[in-house]
Design an enzyme around this catalytic site. Structure first.
Site, PDB file in Angstrom:
ATOM      1  N   LYS A 115     -92.877 -23.705  12.494  1.00  0.00           N
ATOM      2  CA  LYS A 115     -94.188 -23.729  12.131  1.00  0.00           C
ATOM      3  C   LYS A 115     -94.429 -23.530  10.590  1.00  0.00           C
ATOM      4  CE  LYS A 115     -95.110 -24.974  16.234  1.00  0.00           C
ATOM      5  NZ  LYS A 115     -93.921 -25.735  16.652  1.00  0.00           N
ATOM      6  N   GLU A 199    -103.729 -17.620   9.028  1.00  0.00           N
ATOM      7  CA  GLU A 199    -104.723 -18.932   8.609  1.00  0.00           C
ATOM      8  C   GLU A 199    -105.737 -18.583   8.859  1.00  0.00           C
ATOM      9  OE1 GLU A 199    -103.702 -22.490  11.223  1.00  0.00           O
ATOM     10  OE2 GLU A 199    -102.121 -22.994  10.162  1.00  0.00           O
ATOM     11  N   HIS A 234    -105.154 -23.625  26.617  1.00  0.00           N
ATOM     12  CA  HIS A 234    -104.230 -24.521  25.860  1.00  0.00           C
ATOM     13  C   HIS A 234    -103.646 -25.687  26.951  1.00  0.00           C
ATOM     14  CE1 HIS A 234    -104.849 -22.108  22.618  1.00  0.00           C
ATOM     15  NE2 HIS A 234    -104.781 -21.140  23.047  1.00  0.00           N
ATOM     16  N   ARG A 291     -91.770 -35.383  20.692  1.00  0.00           N
ATOM     17  CA  ARG A 291     -91.369 -35.806  21.775  1.00  0.00           C
ATOM     18  C   ARG A 291     -92.490 -36.838  22.223  1.00  0.00           C
ATOM     19  NH1 ARG A 291     -94.603 -31.049  22.754  1.00  0.00           N
ATOM     20  NH2 ARG A 291     -96.608 -31.630  23.820  1.00  0.00           N
TER      21      ARG A 291
HETATM   22  C1  MV4 Z   1    -106.231 -22.765  15.108  1.00  0.00           C
HETATM   23  C2  MV4 Z   1    -107.539 -22.548  15.710  1.00  0.00           C
HETATM   24  C3  MV4 Z   1    -108.473 -22.294  14.733  1.00  0.00           C
HETATM   25  N1  MV4 Z   1    -108.095 -22.092  13.459  1.00  0.00           N
HETATM   26  N2  MV4 Z   1    -106.113 -22.661  14.020  1.00  0.00           N
HETATM   27  C4  MV4 Z   1    -104.251 -23.614  19.625  1.00  0.00           C
HETATM   28  C5  MV4 Z   1    -102.968 -24.197  20.234  1.00  0.00           C
HETATM   29  C6  MV4 Z   1    -102.095 -24.192  18.670  1.00  0.00           C
HETATM   30  N3  MV4 Z   1    -101.573 -25.600  18.724  1.00  0.00           N
HETATM   31  C7  MV4 Z   1    -102.976 -24.094  17.452  1.00  0.00           C
HETATM   32  N4  MV4 Z   1    -104.409 -23.602  18.208  1.00  0.00           N
HETATM   33  C8  MV4 Z   1    -105.342 -23.278  17.345  1.00  0.00           C
HETATM   34  N5  MV4 Z   1    -105.214 -23.087  16.093  1.00  0.00           N
HETATM   35  C9  MV4 Z   1    -106.944 -22.169  13.228  1.00  0.00           C
HETATM   36  N6  MV4 Z   1    -106.529 -21.761  11.945  1.00  0.00           N
HETATM   37  C10 MV4 Z   1    -107.675 -22.959  17.115  1.00  0.00           C
HETATM   38  C11 MV4 Z   1    -106.727 -23.309  17.930  1.00  0.00           C
HETATM   39  C12 MV4 Z   1    -107.159 -23.622  19.261  1.00  0.00           C
HETATM   40  C13 MV4 Z   1    -107.034 -24.956  19.952  1.00  0.00           C
HETATM   41  C14 MV4 Z   1    -106.618 -25.819  19.201  1.00  0.00           C
HETATM   42  C15 MV4 Z   1    -106.603 -26.962  19.732  1.00  0.00           C
HETATM   43  C16 MV4 Z   1    -107.073 -27.311  20.986  1.00  0.00           C
HETATM   44  C17 MV4 Z   1    -107.693 -26.270  21.657  1.00  0.00           C
HETATM   45  C18 MV4 Z   1    -107.790 -24.957  21.083  1.00  0.00           C
HETATM   46  C19 MV4 Z   1    -108.209 -24.019  21.774  1.00  0.00           C
HETATM   47  C20 MV4 Z   1    -107.995 -22.839  21.370  1.00  0.00           C
HETATM   48  C21 MV4 Z   1    -107.935 -22.363  19.936  1.00  0.00           C
END
Ligand code: MV4
Length: 495
Positions: A115, A199, A234, A291
């Site tokens: 990342k 973040e 997730h 993918r």
């Molecule tokens: C975040 C966020 C809030 N703020 N980053 C969850 C999966 C990963 N790909 C990144 N995720 C998140 N990152 C910041 N700075 C909230 C999430 C997140 C989330 C993101 C997409 C879809 C569902 C989610 C469920 C919980 C948290």
């Protein structure tokens, strides 16, 4: 390319083979002992058993799969999703064996798999990032300094993580030290890499992802977005295209940013760039998936393209046959994932035999599945039974078509998430399009239902009545054989 081996199983193996067949390309299935009778094995022109059921002895055995390719004179490998699909070392070995990996280069996979290097590459192309640390946090001093500058709440994320793995929330300065140590040791044991970054926490964001296609001649296009905010721990539950909140201007802006992410890693093939979209319509780069994704069909429905065919053509070094301005969104598409899981029992996998299995049909309905009536759902893999996809002239038609299709879907022998999806699809917050990634947390909690208004209370009551009715029907119609299977599975899970 005359012969393709599909290094995967279930619905996606079948999905890939169908496109290959339409292109006049022969297919090879590799399968584990648990999948001997699966439809994808019969569908392939040739099929080879590569080992016992556990994934690490079969679908993750890259060397064995490459050996099969050599024996059967395979020209290309399609990895599907999961398993070896984002394994750069496997992609390198495939290439070294003189076989075409139908996917991006190992270098692009390496860069996007980490990342921090993904963010660093994207940043050079002016892709917006969530405020936070510039790179890896070297020590506690730096963590505290960055945390103060970023503000709270914040997230500590593992650079080698992704999809929610290795993420920790920090609400105040006193917690930084402990959470940093925990995050780093967790990252080290889970991924063999303790690099973490900070973040700012974006509260109540939407998850919007952009589908890309890039050829080997410098052409990259975006196939618009998928809205994937309806997730549970997730795991995506419902996906749709297009998103009901993007304006044409924002769509273009996000699409062009996604194209820049692809350019940043010299991407080739089909890929997806994930963004968070906050309540003020600011978007931020999250990560890139290198993918074909589970939810790719909704993009196919609104663009009329076959993404697997496009992947194969790109792997054959063809030039993309269309330009960005040729692409248009046609109507609206939804996908639900039908899991053998019990919503009334904390979504625990409910493995057993598909005693009744009848799929919906008719206008605007697509079912991507890998099972047939009478088959057992193996305990070794993801318990997804099928993806149910609908297409309509607009969102309302796609929703009502989905409700109709769920009504026609008849599954007994295992509990499924179908009724749960009906609940979500009828929920006022879903229907209005005003929801975020907290939808399920906010609107569905079996034991302690958080009921915010009368309408919701009524839906919740209807849903729990529906669930208990379903349970009774299933119990009445299932034989003792099924109960034996189920209890056997639960023993396995506990071990
Ligand atoms: C975040 C966020 C809030 N703020 N980053 C969850 C999966 C990963 N790909 C990144 N995720 C998140 N990152 C910041 N700075 C909230 C999430 C997140 C989330 C993101 C997409 C879809 C569902 C989610 C469920 C919980 C948290």
């Amino acid at each position: 390319m005359r012969k393709i081996l599909v290094a995967n199983r279930g619905e996606i193996a079948l999905r890939v083979m169908r496109s290959a067949r339409e292109m006049g390309i022969k297919t090879v299935a590799v399968f584990s002992e648990a999948d001997r009778n699966a439809p994808f094995v019969r569908y392939a022109d040739e099929a080879v058993c590569i080992g016992p059921p556990p994934s690490n002895k079969s679908y993750l055995n890259g060397d064995k799969i490459i050996e099969v390719c050599k024996q059967l004179q395979v020209d290309g490998i399609h990895p599907g999703y999961g398993f070896l699909s984002e394994n750069a070392d496997f992609a390198r070995k495939v290439k070294a064996a003189g076989i075409i990996f139908i996917g991006p280069s190992a270098e692009a996979m390496d860069m996007m798999g980490d990342k921090l290097s993904a963010k660093a590459a994207a940043k050079k192309f002016n892709v917006p990032m969530v405020p936070g640390s510039e790179g890896a946090i070297a020590n506690l001093e730096e963590a505290i300094r960055v945390a103060k500058a970023t503000g709270f709440p914040l997230l500590i994320k593992a650079s080698a993580g992704g999809g929610g793995k290795g993420m920790r929330m920090v609400e105040k300065i006193e917690e930084v030290e402990e959470q940093m140590q925990l995050a780093m040791s967790e990252a080290l044991s889970a991924f063999g890499d303790d690099a973490v970054f900070i973040e700012k926490f974006v509260s109540g964001p939407r998850h919007i992802e952009i589908q890309l296609l890039a050829d080997n001649h410098g052409n990259t296009v975006y196939l618009f977005e998928r809205e994937c905010s309806i997730q549970r721990r997730h795991q995506k539950v419902i996906e749709e295209a297009p998103s009901s909140v993007l304006t044409p201007e924002l769509r273009k802006k996000m699409g062009e940013c996604a194209v820049n992410v692809a350019k940043a890693c010299a991407y080739s093939g089909a890929g997806t760039v994930e963004f968070l979209l906050d309540d003020k319509m600011n978007f931020y780069f999250l990560e890139m998936n290198t993918r074909l994704q589970v939810e790719h069909p909704v993009t196919e429905m609104i663009t009329g393209l076959d993404l697997v065919k496009e992947q194969i053509k790109i792997a054959r070094n063809e030039v993309l046959s269309f330009k960005q301005e040729d692409l248009k969104i046609n109507g609206h598409s939804l996908e639900i994932r039908v899991y053998a899981e019990d919503p009334a029992n904390n979504f625990l996998p409910d493995i057993g035999r598909l005693q009744t299995y009848a799929i919906p049909k008719g206008t605007g309905v697509r079912v991507d599945d890998g099972f047939e009536e009478g088959m057992d759902i193996p305990i070794y893999y993801d318990p997804m039974i099928a993806k149910l996809i609908t297409h309509g002239k607009d969102r309302n038609e796609a929703i009502s078509r989905m409700l109709r299709a769920i009504h026609e879907y008849k599954i007994t022998g295992v509990e499924t998430t179908l009724a749960f999806c009906t609940y979500v699809l009828q929920h006022p917050a879903f229907v209005s399009g005003k929801f975020d990634t907290n939808f399920i947390k906010h609107h569905y909690q079996p034991e302690v239902l958080l009921i915010e208004n009368e309408q919701e209370a009524e839906i919740a009551a209807l849903f729990s009545a529906y669930l208990s009715q379903q349970k009774k029907t299933a119990a009445a119609s299932s034989s003792s054989e099924t109960s034996v299977k189920k209890s056997k599975w639960k023993e396995n899970r506990l071990n």
